[in-house]
Design a protein around this motif. Structure first.
Motif, short mmCIF file in Angstrom:
data_model
loop_
_atom_site.label_atom_id
_atom_site.label_comp_id
_atom_site.label_asym_id
_atom_site.label_seq_id
_atom_site.Cartn_x
_atom_site.Cartn_y
_atom_site.Cartn_z
N GLN A 2 3.42 13.05 -8.72
CA GLN A 2 3.07 12.34 -9.94
C GLN A 2 3.50 10.89 -9.78
N VAL A 3 2.59 9.98 -10.04
CA VAL A 3 2.90 8.56 -9.90
C VAL A 3 2.71 7.85 -11.23
N GLU A 4 3.35 6.71 -11.31
CA GLU A 4 3.22 5.87 -12.49
C GLU A 4 1.90 5.11 -12.43
N GLY A 5 1.17 5.10 -13.54
CA GLY A 5 -0.12 4.42 -13.58
C GLY A 5 -1.22 5.31 -13.02
N GLU A 10 -8.65 1.05 -4.55
CA GLU A 10 -8.00 0.14 -3.59
C GLU A 10 -6.59 0.61 -3.19
N PRO A 11 -5.70 0.98 -4.12
CA PRO A 11 -4.39 1.48 -3.69
C PRO A 11 -4.51 2.76 -2.84
N LEU A 12 -5.47 3.62 -3.15
CA LEU A 12 -5.67 4.82 -2.35
C LEU A 12 -6.15 4.45 -0.95
N GLU A 13 -7.02 3.46 -0.85
CA GLU A 13 -7.48 2.99 0.46
C GLU A 13 -6.34 2.39 1.26
N GLN A 14 -5.43 1.67 0.59
CA GLN A 14 -4.27 1.12 1.30
C GLN A 14 -3.46 2.25 1.92
N GLN A 68 9.70 8.20 2.84
CA GLN A 68 8.46 7.50 3.19
C GLN A 68 7.41 7.54 2.09
N VAL A 69 7.12 8.70 1.55
CA VAL A 69 6.05 8.80 0.55
C VAL A 69 6.41 7.99 -0.68
N ARG A 70 7.64 8.07 -1.12
CA ARG A 70 8.07 7.28 -2.29
C ARG A 70 7.94 5.78 -2.01
N ARG A 71 8.31 5.36 -0.80
CA ARG A 71 8.20 3.93 -0.47
C ARG A 71 6.74 3.49 -0.35
N MET A 72 5.89 4.40 0.15
CA MET A 72 4.47 4.06 0.29
C MET A 72 3.81 3.86 -1.08
N THR A 73 4.05 4.78 -2.01
CA THR A 73 3.41 4.65 -3.32
C THR A 73 3.95 3.43 -4.07
N ALA A 75 4.92 0.68 -2.66
CA ALA A 75 4.33 -0.49 -2.00
C ALA A 75 2.92 -0.79 -2.49
N VAL A 76 2.20 0.23 -2.95
CA VAL A 76 0.84 0.00 -3.46
C VAL A 76 0.82 -0.10 -4.99
N GLY A 77 2.01 -0.20 -5.61
CA GLY A 77 2.09 -0.45 -7.04
C GLY A 77 2.11 0.76 -7.95
#
Length: 116
Positions: A2-5, A10-14, A68-73, A75-77
């Motif tokens: 679950q992510v915020e927002g 575009e964030p998924l593509e990143q 890693q996953v927490r840092r990746m999400t 990083a894309v906002g």
């Protein structure tokens, strides 16, 4: 997870291309929005803010850096609010519930085609 927002494409593509983190770029990940899964209640509950919607994503990575996953999400906002690991390598959680377990054998290894 679950992510915020609610991430647009575009964030998924990143995430799919790989994200630049402080310790270097990540490998490309598989990432897609999913419907909220039927999960147990979290204790303590995930923070709730009425003005900020949340969304569920499925992400598959091919490496395993620290957080890693927490840092990746982030990083894309779209910071991670709740992370549920459903598979690791060849093992899948399936319908196991919290506190349940099952004994697993060794995973089947693919033959090494480079050795003779």
């Amino acid at each position: 997870m679950q992510v915020e927002g609610i991430p647009e494409e575009e964030p998924l593509e990143q995430l799919r291309r790989g994200v630049e983190l402080k310790d270097g770029p990540t490998l490309p990940a598989e990432a897609r929005r999913i419907d909220p899964p039927p999960l147990w209640d979290r204790d303590p509950p995930v923070r709730y803010r009425a003005a900020i919607p949340t969304c569920w994503l499925e992400i598959r990575i091919r490496e395993g850096r620290n957080r890693q996953v927490r840092r990746m999400t982030a990083a894309v906002g779209h910071p991670t609010l709740r992370l549920v690991r459903t598979e690791v390598g060849p093992w899948r959680l399936g319908n196991l519930q919290p506190g349940q377990w099952r004994k697993l054998g060794q995973p089947q290894r693919k033959p090494n085609l480079t050795s003779r």
